[in-house]
Design an enzyme around this catalytic site. Structure first.
Site, mmCIF file in Angstrom:
data_model
loop_
_atom_site.group_PDB
_atom_site.id
_atom_site.type_symbol
_atom_site.label_atom_id
_atom_site.label_comp_id
_atom_site.label_asym_id
_atom_site.label_seq_id
_atom_site.Cartn_x
_atom_site.Cartn_y
_atom_site.Cartn_z
ATOM 1 C CB THR A 376 -0.875 -0.016 1.283
ATOM 2 O OG1 THR A 376 -1.633 -1.216 1.295
ATOM 3 C CG2 THR A 376 -1.805 1.168 1.373
ATOM 4 N N GLY A 459 -1.097 -4.004 5.317
ATOM 5 C CA GLY A 459 -1.973 -5.103 5.684
ATOM 6 C C GLY A 459 -2.448 -5.046 7.126
#
EC number: 2.3.2.2
Length: 568
Positions: A376, A459
């Site tokens: 991310t 995550g």
């Protein structure tokens, strides 16, 4: 990676303290890899220096913090495709100085309407695979850009996307950490149609310092800037996406894209020792950070040193309890509304806190009774008017599904892997449903005023990281850079709200980043924890703080990534 550091409360380390091993050579502070960044008018902190500069240039040219965030996010999709892109989803929290309040946007997409849980069962699937066409959900990023821009933007979308279009055509040098993760993804994803042709150089990942170009993405962004969001969801791009998935055993269709809408949502908060911590409600996992902090507020950390066995033990046990609820209750509220108010209440935290044994690690924990993994990017931007943006965006696992429609220059997310193929579970796969989401932006306020915009990508590490950043700032007196550089704790092995839902029965594993002393590790093992070394799963952090007393911004950037905090 941080070298061995002392495990003591940073609040006890003053400017005149003697130097310690691994400490800053000027201040003696043990955890900062560099000093904080200060600027009077504007600040940007992203995981790529060029994206940070694009954000600053956008604001210098009259753009708002939202314009700058969109411009930087577009650049990260080009420059850091290992973590994000327009094939993924986006969540944001915006502090609006005009309304003096926070606004949240949930830009997550839904599963294809033509795919069903029955199809998976009939074809022998017990969980959704991580790559290929099956985990693909509608990407929500482009919609989120335009929704944010409509409310808070000043410059045109074409202007915001122009810097990335230029870099995509002319090329930019690939940074070190990104090159490493790109190299790991290529062997896994090159089997999927369109990936190798658009995301490799002669079948390999670009190397550190090598120029990378993506003319296909340049054309796609130029079309979006010229024609608007519907060019992506209802125009020729959508039709090309439909044709690609139809030809490659996928289920995503034009109708799924055309029906997509994100939504404005109200951020939710808990107060931690005088600081209001804000997160977005499910289908994301943000309230897990609030649950962890609510549990830990019952302990006096002014008497518990950072890095001590008691610190780590209490944190891990609180995480286990919060994640048991995460696995049970967090899902798309349109299908299964979570009891958010109860989950983040003080009364509920007090009940659950009784389950924490100060001397023994829990092997298994259940969710509370009936109530009333992944790569991310995180970035944050603040402008001269006081607007602050906390934005997170992701393709989920690595570079996503590997599905890269020819000629478009981006990869679809594999977020659908997060669904459960089990009837009756809140996160069970359904057509047109949003999966459980890991990506979460965060924000801190004090006395109704904006204080810190921050996030920690990675995550299941994200809510754990959020809680640790808040503790580092509030309990341990760290500055903004130290709070991110301090060694982190990650607990792995809790029951997950995805896949086959294997319940934790062995207590899981505690990963401690370099910097925790052996005395702490040995004491944790005596309490029954399994402590293991892990290299790299500790997330990535960016933050901006508003210093109201001095009228300036403070910026910090993750030492474990390629990023940069800078301002003017």
């Amino acid at each position: 990676m941080l070298s061995c550091l002392i495990a003591t409360s940073v609040a006890a380390v003053g400017l005149m303290s003697p130097p310690v091993h691994g400490a800053d050579r000027i201040t003696g502070l043990p955890f900062a890899t560099r000093s904080e960044v200060f600027a009077p008018e504007a600040m940007a902190a992203t995981s790529h220096p060029l994206a940070t500069q694009i954000a600053l240039d956008t604001m210098r040219q009259g753009g708002s913090a939202v314009d700058a965030a969109i411009a930087a996010n577009a650049a990260l999709g080009l420059m850091e495709p290992t973590g994000n892109g327009i094939g993924g989803d986006l969540f944001a929290i915006v502090w609006d100085p005009k309304t003096q309040k926070l606004h949240g946007y949930n830009g997550s997409g839904r599963s294809p309407k033509a795919l069903s849980r029955q199809w998976f069962a009939q074809n022998g699937y017990t969980d959704i695979p991580p790559h290929g066409p099956l985990p693909v959900t509608v990407p929500g990023t482009v919609d989120a850009w335009f929704a944010l821009h409509e409310r808070f933007g000043r410059r045109s979308m074409a202007q915001n996307l122009a810097p990335t279009v230029k870099y995509a055509r002319d090329g930019h040098p690939v940074h070190e950490v990104i090159a490493y993760y790109w190299g790991r993804s290529v062997p896994v994803l090159s089997k999927w149609p369109g990936f190798a042709e658009q995301f490799t150089i002669d079948g390999r990942a670009p190397r550190k310092g090598e120029l990378w170009r993506n003319p296909n993405l340049a054309n796609t962004l130029e079309t979006i800037g010229r024609e608007g969001r519907d060019a992506f969801y209802k125009g020729d791009i959508a039709r090309r996406i439909d044709a690609y998935f139809t030809a490659n055993d996928g289920f995503l269709r034009y109708e799924d894209l055309a029906a997509h809408t994100g939504e404005w949502v109200e951020p939710v908060s808990s107060n931690y020792r005088g600081v209001d911590v804000w997160e977005l409600p499910p289908n994301g996992q943000g309230i897990a950070a609030l649950q962890i902090l609510n549990l830990l507020e019952g302990y006096d950390f002014s008497k518990i040193p950072f890095g001590s066995a008691e610190h780590v033990h209490l944190f891990v046990e609180a995480k286990k309890l919060a994640f048991a609820d995460r696995a049970r209750y967090y899902a798309d509220p349109a299908f299964h509304p979570a009891p958010v108010a109860r989950l983040i209440s003080d009364d509920y935290a007090a009940e659950r806190r009784k389950l924490i044994d100060p001397d023994r690690a829990a092997k298994a924990v259940d969710a509370g009774g009936p109530l009333n993994q992944g790569d991310t990017i995180y970035m944050t931007v603040a402008d001269k008017d006081g607007m602050m943006v906390s934005l997170i965006q992701s393709n989920y696992r690595g570079m996503g599904s590997g599905m890269a429609p020819p000629g478009l220059g981006f990869i679809f997310q594999d977020r659908g892997e997060q669904f459960v193929l089990k009837a009756g579970h809140p996160n069970s796969f359904e057509p047109g449903k949003r999966p459980f989401h890991t990506i979460i932006p965060a924000f801190l306020t004090k006395d109704g005023k904006p204080w810190v915009s921050f996030g920690v990508m990675g995550g299941a590490m994200q809510p754990q990281g959020h809680a640790q950043i808040v503790m580092n700032l509030v309990d341990f007196g760290m500055n903004l850079q130290e709070a991110g550089d301090a060694p982190r704790i990650q607990h792995d092995g809790s029951t997950e709200p995805a896949g086959q839902m294997v319940a934790m029965s062995d207590g899981g594993v505690v990963n401690l980043e370099t910097g925790f002393p052996y005395e702490t590790i040995r004491a944790l093992m005596r309490k029954g924890h399994v402590v293991e070394f892990a290299d790299g799963p500790y997330g990535g952090y960016q933050a901006i703080m508003r210093d109201h007393a001095n009228g300036v911004y403070v910026g910090a950037s993750e030492s474990r990534k390629d990023g940069q905090a800078a301002g003017y």
